[in-house]
Design an enzyme around this catalytic site. Structure first.
Site, PDB file in Angstrom:
ATOM      1  N   GLU A  77     -16.967  11.106  -1.987  1.00 46.13           N
ATOM      2  CA  GLU A  77     -18.406  11.175  -1.719  1.00 46.13           C
ATOM      3  C   GLU A  77     -19.202  10.806  -2.969  1.00 46.13           C
ATOM      4  O   GLU A  77     -18.910  11.243  -4.065  1.00 46.13           O
ATOM      5  CB  GLU A  77     -18.795  12.583  -1.247  1.00 46.13           C
ATOM      6  CG  GLU A  77     -18.147  12.984   0.061  1.00 46.13           C
ATOM      7  CD  GLU A  77     -18.573  12.123   1.261  1.00 46.13           C
ATOM      8  OE1 GLU A  77     -19.565  11.370   1.137  1.00 46.13           O
ATOM      9  OE2 GLU A  77     -17.899  12.200   2.304  1.00 46.13           O
ATOM     10  N   CYS A 140     -20.471  20.837   3.179  1.00 48.57           N
ATOM     11  CA  CYS A 140     -19.795  19.998   2.183  1.00 48.57           C
ATOM     12  C   CYS A 140     -20.817  19.315   1.290  1.00 48.57           C
ATOM     13  O   CYS A 140     -20.660  19.261   0.068  1.00 48.57           O
ATOM     14  CB  CYS A 140     -18.875  18.989   2.863  1.00 48.57           C
ATOM     15  SG  CYS A 140     -17.425  19.784   3.591  1.00 48.57           S
ATOM     16  N   HIS A 164     -13.900  14.275   0.967  1.00 52.48           N
ATOM     17  CA  HIS A 164     -13.615  14.629   2.355  1.00 52.48           C
ATOM     18  C   HIS A 164     -12.227  14.112   2.727  1.00 52.48           C
ATOM     19  O   HIS A 164     -11.887  12.966   2.408  1.00 52.48           O
ATOM     20  CB  HIS A 164     -14.638  13.998   3.310  1.00 52.48           C
ATOM     21  CG  HIS A 164     -15.788  14.893   3.643  1.00 52.48           C
ATOM     22  ND1 HIS A 164     -17.103  14.546   3.414  1.00 52.48           N
ATOM     23  CD2 HIS A 164     -15.824  16.129   4.232  1.00 52.48           C
ATOM     24  CE1 HIS A 164     -17.900  15.531   3.829  1.00 52.48           C
ATOM     25  NE2 HIS A 164     -17.153  16.501   4.328  1.00 52.48           N
TER      26      HIS A 164
HETATM   27  N1  PCA Z   1     -16.257  20.399   6.376  1.00 56.02           N
HETATM   28  C1  PCA Z   1     -17.649  20.682   6.613  1.00 56.02           C
HETATM   29  C2  PCA Z   1     -17.897  22.015   5.956  1.00 56.02           C
HETATM   30  C3  PCA Z   1     -16.547  22.580   5.663  1.00 56.02           C
HETATM   31  C4  PCA Z   1     -15.620  21.475   5.869  1.00 56.02           C
HETATM   32  O1  PCA Z   1     -14.392  21.515   5.622  1.00 56.02           O
HETATM   33  C5  PCA Z   1     -18.575  19.571   6.167  1.00 56.02           C
HETATM   34  O2  PCA Z   1     -18.166  18.399   6.180  1.00 56.02           O
HETATM   35  O3  PCA Z   1     -19.715  19.831   5.816  1.00 56.02           O
END
Ligand code: PCA
Length: 204
Positions: A77, A140, A164
């Site tokens: 990200e 996240c 992610h």
């Molecule tokens: N994914 C979510 C929050 C916790 C997670 O593992 C997200 O992409 O915001």
């Protein structure tokens, strides 16, 4: 050796497992002293405080948040936005709509992990990896924003960002067997995710 902190999340929504928690647990069992770990509930309340205490206690040279997101690649990200706009409630029932995370803070913080170098290293290891320009507006994104905000204040030399990871095969299978709407999601094995994280920890 640089000290690294890995921060993952517990399961949320209808999921029984979160690959980010599995990854953080795995690295905590094989952790050298220079590796710190933290697992967060998927809740807005308390996140800032917990992450702030963690960073101020360990002062890691690099902080890497990890979470799950549908998709077929490891997603590095690029940016955390100063907004919470939850499509589904968090696990405490909170569902802010277009709220700033921290009043008066910048609109966004960039990850300062070496994204391009990391992407190349993972691609060289045959792990599908992309650089993503949106971490969403859920927890996240909030963790990425929070990590960088706290680092700027307390450990300005440190680097931080967020990754992610896709769903695990068991989560994708569950999606299909429980006849959830939408197409069958992509997935990635925990072994491949571990290998990816190992590269990241060595590279940063
Ligand atoms: N994914 C979510 C929050 C916790 C997670 O593992 C997200 O992409 O915001």
């Amino acid at each position: 050796m640089r000290s690294v902190s890995l921060i993952g999340f517990k399961p949320f929504a209808h999921y029984h497992i979160n690959p980010s928690q599995e990854l953080v647990r795995y690295f905590s069992t094989i952790a050298p002293h220079s590796l710190h770990t933290l697992i967060l509930p998927v809740q807005q309340d308390g996140l800032f405080q917990t992450v702030s205490e963690h960073i101020q206690t360990h002062k890691p040279d690099a902080v890497i948040g990890i979470g799950q997101a549908p998709g077929g690649t490891i997603r590095l990200e690029r940016v955390g936005l100063n907004v919470a706009d939850f499509r589904i409630p968090d696990t405490a029932g909170a569902q802010p709509s277009a709220q700033p995370l921290i009043e008066g803070a910048p609109d966004a913080y960039f990850s300062n992990l070496p994204l391009q170098g990391l992407q190349q290293r993972l691609l060289d290891a045959s792990i599908p990896t992309t650089i993503s320009d949106s971490a969403g507006t859920y927890l996240c994104n909030q963790l990425l924003f929070t990590i960088r905000h706290i680092q700027k204040e307390h450990t300005p030399e440190a680097i931080g960002g967020f990754i992610h990871v896709p769903l695990l095969p068991s989560q994708a299978a569950e999606h299909i067997s429980s006849k959830r709407p939408g197409p069958a999601p992509a997935s990635m094995s925990l072994e491949t995710m571990r290998e990816a994280l190992q590269h990241v920890i060595e590279y940063v």
